[in-house]
Design a protein around this motif. Structure first.
Motif, PDB file in Angstrom:
ATOM      1  N   TYR A   1      15.730  13.597  16.274  1.00  0.00           N
ATOM      2  CA  TYR A   1      14.272  13.653  16.225  1.00  0.00           C
ATOM      3  C   TYR A   1      13.788  15.090  16.047  1.00  0.00           C
ATOM      4  CZ  TYR A   1      14.522   8.887  18.098  1.00  0.00           C
ATOM      5  OH  TYR A   1      14.790   7.569  18.293  1.00  0.00           O
ATOM      6  N   ALA A   2      14.475  16.049  16.697  1.00  0.00           N
ATOM      7  CA  ALA A   2      14.065  17.457  16.580  1.00  0.00           C
ATOM      8  C   ALA A   2      14.215  17.944  15.139  1.00  0.00           C
ATOM      9  CB  ALA A   2      14.893  18.320  17.533  1.00  0.00           C
TER      10      ALA A   2
ATOM     11  N   ALA B   1       0.216  15.038   4.777  1.00  0.00           N
ATOM     12  CA  ALA B   1      -0.949  14.279   4.321  1.00  0.00           C
ATOM     13  C   ALA B   1      -0.858  12.817   4.743  1.00  0.00           C
ATOM     14  CB  ALA B   1      -1.073  14.386   2.800  1.00  0.00           C
ATOM     15  N   LEU B   2       0.338  12.244   4.620  1.00  0.00           N
ATOM     16  CA  LEU B   2       0.530  10.826   4.930  1.00  0.00           C
ATOM     17  C   LEU B   2       0.311  10.532   6.409  1.00  0.00           C
ATOM     18  CD1 LEU B   2       1.506   7.988   4.042  1.00  0.00           C
ATOM     19  CD2 LEU B   2       3.842   8.779   4.525  1.00  0.00           C
TER      20      LEU B   2
ATOM     21  N   ILE C   1       9.083   7.424   6.232  1.00  0.00           N
ATOM     22  CA  ILE C   1       8.494   8.611   6.859  1.00  0.00           C
ATOM     23  C   ILE C   1       7.664   8.217   8.069  1.00  0.00           C
ATOM     24  CG2 ILE C   1       6.774  10.437   6.548  1.00  0.00           C
ATOM     25  CD1 ILE C   1       7.765  10.738   3.673  1.00  0.00           C
ATOM     26  N   ILE C   2       6.843   7.182   7.928  1.00  0.00           N
ATOM     27  CA  ILE C   2       5.985   6.730   9.030  1.00  0.00           C
ATOM     28  C   ILE C   2       6.832   6.212  10.181  1.00  0.00           C
ATOM     29  CG2 ILE C   2       4.297   4.982   9.716  1.00  0.00           C
ATOM     30  CD1 ILE C   2       3.067   5.255   6.933  1.00  0.00           C
ATOM     31  N   ALA C   3       7.854   5.399   9.875  1.00  0.00           N
ATOM     32  CA  ALA C   3       8.717   4.856  10.929  1.00  0.00           C
ATOM     33  C   ALA C   3       9.426   5.971  11.686  1.00  0.00           C
ATOM     34  CB  ALA C   3       9.733   3.894  10.319  1.00  0.00           C
ATOM     35  N   GLY C   4       9.920   6.969  10.931  1.00  0.00           N
ATOM     36  CA  GLY C   4      10.586   8.092  11.595  1.00  0.00           C
ATOM     37  C   GLY C   4       9.639   8.881  12.476  1.00  0.00           C
ATOM     38  N   PHE C   5       8.409   9.068  12.031  1.00  0.00           N
ATOM     39  CA  PHE C   5       7.413   9.801  12.826  1.00  0.00           C
ATOM     40  C   PHE C   5       7.054   9.018  14.085  1.00  0.00           C
ATOM     41  CE2 PHE C   5       2.921  11.064  13.657  1.00  0.00           C
ATOM     42  CZ  PHE C   5       3.176  12.386  13.991  1.00  0.00           C
ATOM     43  N   GLU C   6       6.975   7.703  13.976  1.00  0.00           N
ATOM     44  CA  GLU C   6       6.665   6.882  15.153  1.00  0.00           C
ATOM     45  C   GLU C   6       7.783   6.971  16.190  1.00  0.00           C
ATOM     46  OE1 GLU C   6       5.959   3.101  13.343  1.00  0.00           O
ATOM     47  OE2 GLU C   6       3.791   3.466  13.092  1.00  0.00           O
TER      48      GLU C   6
ATOM     49  N   ALA D   1       0.821  -1.212   0.000  1.00  0.00           N
ATOM     50  CA  ALA D   1       0.000   0.000   0.000  1.00  0.00           C
ATOM     51  C   ALA D   1       0.851   1.256   0.000  1.00  0.00           C
ATOM     52  CB  ALA D   1      -0.935  -0.004   1.202  1.00  0.00           C
ATOM     53  N   ARG D   2       2.123   1.151   0.441  1.00  0.00           N
ATOM     54  CA  ARG D   2       2.944   2.355   0.552  1.00  0.00           C
ATOM     55  C   ARG D   2       4.300   2.120  -0.103  1.00  0.00           C
ATOM     56  NH1 ARG D   2       0.805   2.003   5.950  1.00  0.00           N
ATOM     57  NH2 ARG D   2      -0.779   3.616   6.316  1.00  0.00           N
ATOM     58  N   THR D   3       4.895   3.193  -0.537  1.00  0.00           N
ATOM     59  CA  THR D   3       6.238   3.129  -1.117  1.00  0.00           C
ATOM     60  C   THR D   3       7.262   3.021   0.015  1.00  0.00           C
ATOM     61  OG1 THR D   3       6.576   5.520  -1.051  1.00  0.00           O
ATOM     62  CG2 THR D   3       5.457   4.612  -2.992  1.00  0.00           C
ATOM     63  N   PRO D   4       8.474   2.569  -0.286  1.00  0.00           N
ATOM     64  CA  PRO D   4       9.519   2.517   0.745  1.00  0.00           C
ATOM     65  C   PRO D   4       9.759   3.877   1.398  1.00  0.00           C
ATOM     66  CG  PRO D   4      10.172   1.229  -1.165  1.00  0.00           C
ATOM     67  CD  PRO D   4       8.911   1.953  -1.554  1.00  0.00           C
TER      68      PRO D   4
END
Length: 395
Positions: free
Chosen positions: A65-66, A80-81, A35-40, A27-30
């Motif tokens: 992280y900052a 958006a993601l 991006i999601i992993a970094g945000f988590e 469903a998502r590109t690498p």
């Protein structure tokens, strides 16, 4: 055998109670996954520390992280993601433009002065220029400081001075500010100029000098004065640490031109909680307010910070021209070993742990006030077993 079923075949099998394994689609590109992993990772930090990561944090990961958070805030596709994942609304704050927007984590680590093992793949995407590498090496080329034990108390004293407001950090501006015995903040670390050699002339006819610079992580560097100057100028968070301010933090009466900036107040609780009732003469709330104390304690019985009970004022001290927040933090740190460990329900039944209540006799609080007046409070800590202030390093 491949499952080459049509939609009608799938429907028929479903009617017969047979589940058909669907081929998983990505469903998502690498890039989106990264991006999601970094945000988590950022969200996990916030949950563990109760605050946003700071770019001047002492931990390298906090600084990463900052920077990453600022990058995500400026990346439309990330906004958006992550919209459905941003439960704490940490991406909605306005953020200035950031030249790290296209960096990956290895590049961020390099920008923060941390060496990263080279990738086994030939990837020149994030190779820095010779000038950039030289500027980083000016600070990053360090070695362990063998006699750091002699400098560690100096860094600890500077930190206490910063917490009490006796020192401040200010933007670095001039080369002349670099002198033997002065402290700076560069690449997120405190730096102390322990030695300065005789002036020398560069090939361009400019003056320079060899320095011995000690860092608060136990390393040192024999860098040139102009190298330290370049590092401070290039680092947006580079700062010089001012010399300690002499004089009392506050007094009983203002001098000419002074203005009241707040009040230290000491309260006792009228709570019927068994622990409070049994130690009523020792349990005190110590706080600082810019309001009148009467306004501050209005409605105390409805506020968890006042233990959901009426209170009585037992002492007040006016402050003049000082940073009340820093002073409050200092007092709370001094009496930290005697902080009251109690949990009470708020008016909705949720458990709350107030942080400004201490098991300390009033006469010890008075003694602490005197130490603040003469400027010696940073040398003391509270000993709960002896119920008195004890000078650090003195038995």
């Amino acid at each position: 055998m491949a499952n080459d079923f049509t939609d009608e075949d799938d429907a028929l099998l479903a009617e017969l109670g047979i589940e058909v394994e669907q081929k998983k689609q990505s469903a998502r590109t690498p890039r989106e996954e990264r991006i999601i992993a970094g945000f988590e990772d950022i969200q996990k930090f916030i949950v563990e520390h109760g605050r946003l990561p700071r770019p001047d944090g002492s931990d390298i990961f906090e600084r990463i992280y900052a920077v990453r958070l600022e990058r995500l805030r400026n990346l439309p596709e990330a906004t958006a993601l992550l919209a459905d994942l941003d439960h704490g609304h940490i991406l909605t704050g306005a953020a200035p433009a950031d030249d790290t927007a296209e960096m990956d984590d290895d590049a961020l680590l390099a920008a923060l002065g941390v060496e990263v093992e080279a990738s086994p793949l030939t990837d020149l995407k994030h190779v820095r220029s010779t000038a950039d590498r030289k500027a980083a090496e000016d600070v990053a080329n360090r070695r362990p400081c063998d006699d750091f034990d002699a400098f560690k108390p100096l860094f600890e004293k500077v930190q206490r001075d910063l917490e009490t407001g006796q020192r401040e950090t200010r933007p670095f501006k001039l080369k002349a500010e670099i002198q033997k015995g002065r402290f700076f903040v560069v690449e997120g670390q405190k730096a102390y100029v322990a030695e300065m050699g005789e002036p020398i002339l560069t090939d361009q006819g400019k003056t320079d000098a060899r320095l011995r610079v000690i860092f608060d992580n136990g390393t040192e560097s024999n860098m040139l004065l102009r190298s330290l100057q370049r590092a401070l100028n290039k680092d947006e968070t580079g700062r010089r640490i001012t010399e300690p301010v002499a004089g009392p933090l506050f007094a009983d009466a203002p001098e000419e031109g002074d203005g009241t900036t707040g009040t230290i107040y000491v309260l006792r609780s009228k709570s019927d909680h068994p622990m409070i009732a049994a130690n009523r003469e020792l349990v005190h709330k110590i706080g600082v307010t810019t309001l009148s104390v009467e306004k501050r304690i209005a409605g105390a019985h409805l506020q968890p910070t006042f233990l959901m009970a009426p209170v009585e004022v037992v002492a007040t001290y006016d402050l003049y021209n000082i940073n009340q927040t820093r002073l409050e933090n200092l007092i709370h740190r001094i009496f930290g070993p005697a902080q009251l460990d109690i949990q009470i329900p708020d008016r909705f039944g949720r458990p709350v742990t107030p942080r400004e209540w201490f098991l300390v006799p009033l006469f010890v609080i008075d003694a602490a006030v005197e130490r603040v007046r003469d400027g010696s409070i940073t040398r003391y800590r509270y000993d709960p077993e002896r119920a008195e202030l004890v000078e650090e390093g003195v038995e």
